[in-house]
Design a protein around this motif. Structure first.
Motif, PDB file in Angstrom:
ATOM      1  N   ASP A 187       0.827  -1.218   0.000  1.00 23.36           N
ATOM      2  CA  ASP A 187       0.000   0.000   0.000  1.00 23.36           C
ATOM      3  C   ASP A 187       0.855   1.259   0.000  1.00 23.36           C
ATOM      4  OD1 ASP A 187      -2.129  -1.703   0.255  1.00 23.36           O
ATOM      5  OD2 ASP A 187      -2.424  -1.340   2.402  1.00 23.36           O
ATOM      6  N   ILE A 188       1.847   1.285   0.892  1.00 24.92           N
ATOM      7  CA  ILE A 188       2.624   2.527   1.047  1.00 24.92           C
ATOM      8  C   ILE A 188       3.477   2.753  -0.208  1.00 24.92           C
ATOM      9  CG2 ILE A 188       4.328   3.741   2.471  1.00 24.92           C
ATOM     10  CD1 ILE A 188       3.094   2.488   4.915  1.00 24.92           C
ATOM     11  N   HIS A 189       3.956   1.676  -0.822  1.00 27.86           N
ATOM     12  CA  HIS A 189       4.689   1.821  -2.083  1.00 27.86           C
ATOM     13  C   HIS A 189       3.779   2.385  -3.180  1.00 27.86           C
ATOM     14  CE1 HIS A 189       8.131   0.073  -0.322  1.00 27.86           C
ATOM     15  NE2 HIS A 189       7.789  -1.186  -0.422  1.00 27.86           N
ATOM     16  N   ALA A 190       2.535   1.959  -3.195  1.00 29.59           N
ATOM     17  CA  ALA A 190       1.605   2.496  -4.195  1.00 29.59           C
ATOM     18  C   ALA A 190       1.379   3.983  -3.959  1.00 29.59           C
ATOM     19  CB  ALA A 190       0.283   1.729  -4.146  1.00 29.59           C
ATOM     20  N   ILE A 191       1.309   4.371  -2.693  1.00 27.84           N
ATOM     21  CA  ILE A 191       1.116   5.789  -2.367  1.00 27.84           C
ATOM     22  C   ILE A 191       2.347   6.591  -2.782  1.00 27.84           C
ATOM     23  CG2 ILE A 191       0.863   7.416  -0.432  1.00 27.84           C
ATOM     24  CD1 ILE A 191      -0.847   5.173   0.919  1.00 27.84           C
ATOM     25  N   THR A 192       3.530   6.071  -2.486  1.00 35.72           N
ATOM     26  CA  THR A 192       4.763   6.724  -2.928  1.00 35.72           C
ATOM     27  C   THR A 192       4.724   6.950  -4.435  1.00 35.72           C
ATOM     28  OG1 THR A 192       5.999   5.589  -1.173  1.00 35.72           O
ATOM     29  CG2 THR A 192       7.291   6.507  -2.985  1.00 35.72           C
TER      30      THR A 192
END
Lengths: 560, 560
Positions: A134-139
């Motif tokens: 998830d956080i990689h997608a947000i990045t």
């Protein structure tokens, strides 16, 4: 948190035999076919399921918050997890809804952030590292906006963007101070338009806040389209929609928007999803995860970041407006050591008994208690016990709290798991049957100034708010753009009710200066900056990563 | 690639009913319990499985490569996928091993890179976007090294790193030209040490090459530890191991190292894993994926990036040394339009019949053919058919190829799927039974200069190699550090045999200048830079992202 020869968090986690995630899903009535597996012990809940259950009635909701913490934190996540396990032990079908940790602090200072001791969520290694991405997608989504923006500058600047007034920053999910202030676009005409820029940590990104407040993909896309990224030369806001990429950015986030299902050490189903900062953002897990948990179980335990003056307040004044429901009770986590610190004890002496300091520092707990009660909600105090706490200190803390007619419980979930939280659960159980009359601190149609005044005087105990010249100008711009009726997201230190981290206890009469007002139109709140807020942490001299390793079989060590 | 009213790639992909990935796994003898699911249609192959099957004998291996391409590419991936489907149709148990696409070009120019037409790998949306998070893990690992490096500078610079001689760059998996040349660490002493830096696209990172050449977690960790990131003030190399974080970086990559299992439109099992650039790196999918496919099936079809002079040569001289096996046959993909371009036709006129230009441009195919044969391997030419190809052109191409006693096949897999590749499969089948006598272009113990000379004269057709002053100095450093016996990774334009993208056909007598020699000690090769190699692409005026969107139900459009 009894510190006698206990195993490390990762040792306890790795010794636990997890249940297959399909079995955890079954506990909340979801079939194997309905969930999206990420390995054997993680899953995402797809939108089909969220839509299927959306007309069900809600379970009860308990919010776990805390007094102003010490730098080490007071164990809110641990209490949240342990309390849910306790409720399941006494027969209440309960889920946990928590934030997902950021990799930056894990590699830097913390080593891990998924509860502690026997009150953890698992698989802790995955949750602390890449989890479900998830956080990689947000990045990626955040930085794609930056790339499209700089490409627009490069391709003739059709949107008339003023490169000096770009507020959208790039992000990485790392602690990397050297990226705070940078210049980009150097190297001549084929390599972009030179300008100042900087990187924040991903969890400080507005995209993270947007993801955590969105109620559907359509809502996500609408919020993305409204995000203000810059001003034109004639000072008009430029949005993501102006770049024409709202659809593409929402596409990059479509899987990240689905809540993640994992389990506690005791097999309690946990939704761990979204993790915005509690200073520059609202500090709570996603609305979709909390909503989904409320549909899937009779009781949900959730937490908010930092103290009740930051995460707690924002949960009640920001998140609940999107959530469509409010907590039925609040757990206020306190530790003896933090209260002694609020009573004037130096950080290095917190292990020494000091009942007098505790009495003085109790003022911090008392104000948080009254603040939370002012929303019309019942509060129970949870003492998260440490090995250094003495009987005299704990008895005094109980006496002081009970004198206020507030239930208090000694919580030993770190050492004992759910069993250590049964007393707390039993004190909460009768309160959950009572009818609450929730009231917000402020109405949305009050002015920005009025809302901030209420926050400072009613919640923080300050006497006066002043605004910098910049903030005043920004307030006018907010009015001109008709953004007044958004809630306020206060960005201040977590260590004090005031904007001064050294002002312990329950300070009064202090003045607060609002330095900046930053419109986060996608998230749907106005950030009020009360000081230098760190949005990109640095690494310490000896980062936690130095101890981390992985065997040839894939077994991880050094996350603690 | 017949262009008459065909559906778009994403339409074809979305109309296909995929098999559950557990069913695909069963086709290669893996049980549901053995694979790690990522949703219903993706899985990772864990190390337990890789270890369990490692003593099995290998299947046969076919390498798909191509002539020097047009900017649009000649459809190698499409031929690779279609050929595997064809072999399965005629009863040979076949797997595909392909690279995973980079998000940057997907959002920028290409829109998608997972085959095309009826020869695609699925789920194409996932594969083209975040897939199983491998590239995000690589981005994070790469940038964590940068953060630890800059932190070391900040914390007193105990390694004596010269900030002017840091060669390790940050990365993002985006096309973002404004990040090519930046200055970081601005803003005063608490915000890092000011220095020049830049971002590459993630697939150009040495970490990507390392991941693709590593044969185990231990090997991965050893390679990471050897990566040279900077020089000290006295010009000694500084490695990742000097930072003390090899274990932590390997930990961040432990899941990314596991091959990803997906399927083709026809249900052929496909391992799609790793995607290094074919200029600055070696341009092939991971060694672990190819090895695993060779253990799981009777035949593996794999591809290498760009033309046979770049990806093909590197597959044979770099990847096979780690793989421990060599191809049994090579497919050389050609298109009529690219050959006409090599015959002097302008890019805008490639759809017009021009047999004479084709005859001239055939020289390009012929040299690639002879090059590949020089490794001791049988070659078959595959014409990837386009709607604009005329019968006269195709007949001439067949005649020219057959005159060289080389099999040639008209490949229609874009339009017809596996059925369109059966002729090609049948031409390859007898060759797979023949014994090959593989020989490398160069021995590892030859000098760097000798290896580069052989590449330029034997493969490219050039007459002379000269080295810039910088490259000469770097050659001395390579000798001093005993790095001579590594293979060479040539970084040059993909459009020509030479270092000049406009030199079409089969140029001769040209000179090549090696501008720089960059040691990639983790990957285990020396990059020889023959020109300005783009390691961070830019976005076009109208990026592909403008057309991308997602519905409230999560359905994606605009990937084509």
């Amino acid at each position: 948190m009894l510190e006698k020869k206990m195993k490390s968090d990762i040792e306890i986690a790795q010794e636990t035999e997890m249940e297959p995630i399909s079995q955890i899903a079954q506990k909340v009535g979801l079939t194997f076919e309905e969930i999206e597996l990420y390995g054997k012990y993680k899953a995402k809940i797809p939108f089909e399921v969220i839509n299927r259950i959306k007309n069900r009635s809600n379970g009860k909701l308990i919010l776990v918050t805390a007094i102003n913490p010490t730098p080490a934190g007071e164990g809110k996540s641990t209490v949240t997890v342990g309390l849910a396990d306790a409720f399941n032990q006494i027969g209440t079908k309960t889920m946990v809804a928590l934030r997902e940790p950021s990799l930056g602090p894990v590699m830097g200072m913390k080593g891990g952030a998924a509860g502690g001791g026997y009150a953890q969520i698992l698989p802790m290694e995955d949750i602390n590292l890449h989890f479900t991405g998830d956080i990689h997608a947000i990045t990626t989504a955040n930085n794609a906006i930056s790339a499209f923006l700089d490409n627009s500058l490069q391709q003739g600047n059709p949107l008339n963007i003023d490169p000096r007034r770009i507020i959208w920053k790039r992000v990485l999910d790392l602690n990397d101070r050297a990226l705070r202030h940078i210049t980009i676009g150097l190297g001549g005409p084929v390599n972009g338009v030179p300008r100042e820029d900087g990187f924040d940590i991903t969890v400080a990104s507005e995209i993270m806040a947007v993801l955590c407040l969105a109620t559907s993909i359509d809502d996500l896309k609408a919020r993305i389209s409204r995000i203000v990224i810059a001003s034109t030369y004639d000072r008009k806001p430029v949005t993501v929609d102006d770049l024409g990429v709202s659809g593409a950015i929402a596409m990059l986030l479509k899987d990240a928007l689905k809540p993640n299902l994992v389990q506690t050490i005791e097999g309690t189903p946990a939704l761990v999803h979204g993790g915005p900062f509690a200073n520059i953002a609202h500090g709570c897990n996603s609305v979709l995860a909390t909503q989904t948990a409320l549909k899937l179980s009779d009781l949900v335990i959730t937490e908010a970041g930092f103290g009740a003056d930051l995460g707690g307040e924002k949960f009640l004044d920001i998140k609940t407006r999107q959530l469509g429901s409010t907590p039925d009770a609040i757990v206020l986590v306190a530790t003896v050591r933090a209260l002694k610190m609020h009573g004037g004890v130096n950080k290095n002496n917190l292990k020494e008994e000091n009942v007098e300091a505790l009495k003085i520092g109790f003022s911090n707990l008392k104000r948080h208690l009254e603040n939370m009660q002012s929303y019309g909600l019942p509060v129970v105090v949870a003492i998260n016990q440490f090995a250094s706490d003495t009987a005299a200190e704990i008895n005094e803390l109980m006496r002081l709290t009970e004198a206020l007619h507030v239930p208090i419980s000694l919580c030993q979930v770190f050492e004992k798991g759910g069993r250590g939280g049964i007393d707390l659960a039993q004190k909460l159980l009768p309160l959950l049957q009572e009818k609450t009359e929730f009231s917000y601190l402020y109405d949305l149609n009050e002015s920005v100034e009025e809302k901030i005044n209420k926050l400072v005087t009613n919640i923080y105990g300050g006497s006066k708010v002043s605004f910098s010249a910049k903030a005043k100008r920004q307030m006018r711009e907010i009015e001109e753009n008709h953004w007044n009726n958004l809630p306020i997201c206060m960005a201040k230190t977590q260590y004090s009710f005031s904007d001064n981290p050294n002002l312990m206890g329950a300070p009064e009469g202090f003045e607060i200066t609002v330095r900046e007002l930053i419109p986060k139109i996608g998230a749907g709140f106005i950030v009020a900056l009360l000081g230098d807020i760190m949005t990109m942490p640095g690494l310490p001299k000896a980062p936690a990563a130095l101890k981390m390793d992985v065997t040839n079989e894939g077994k991880i060590s050094g996350l603690f």
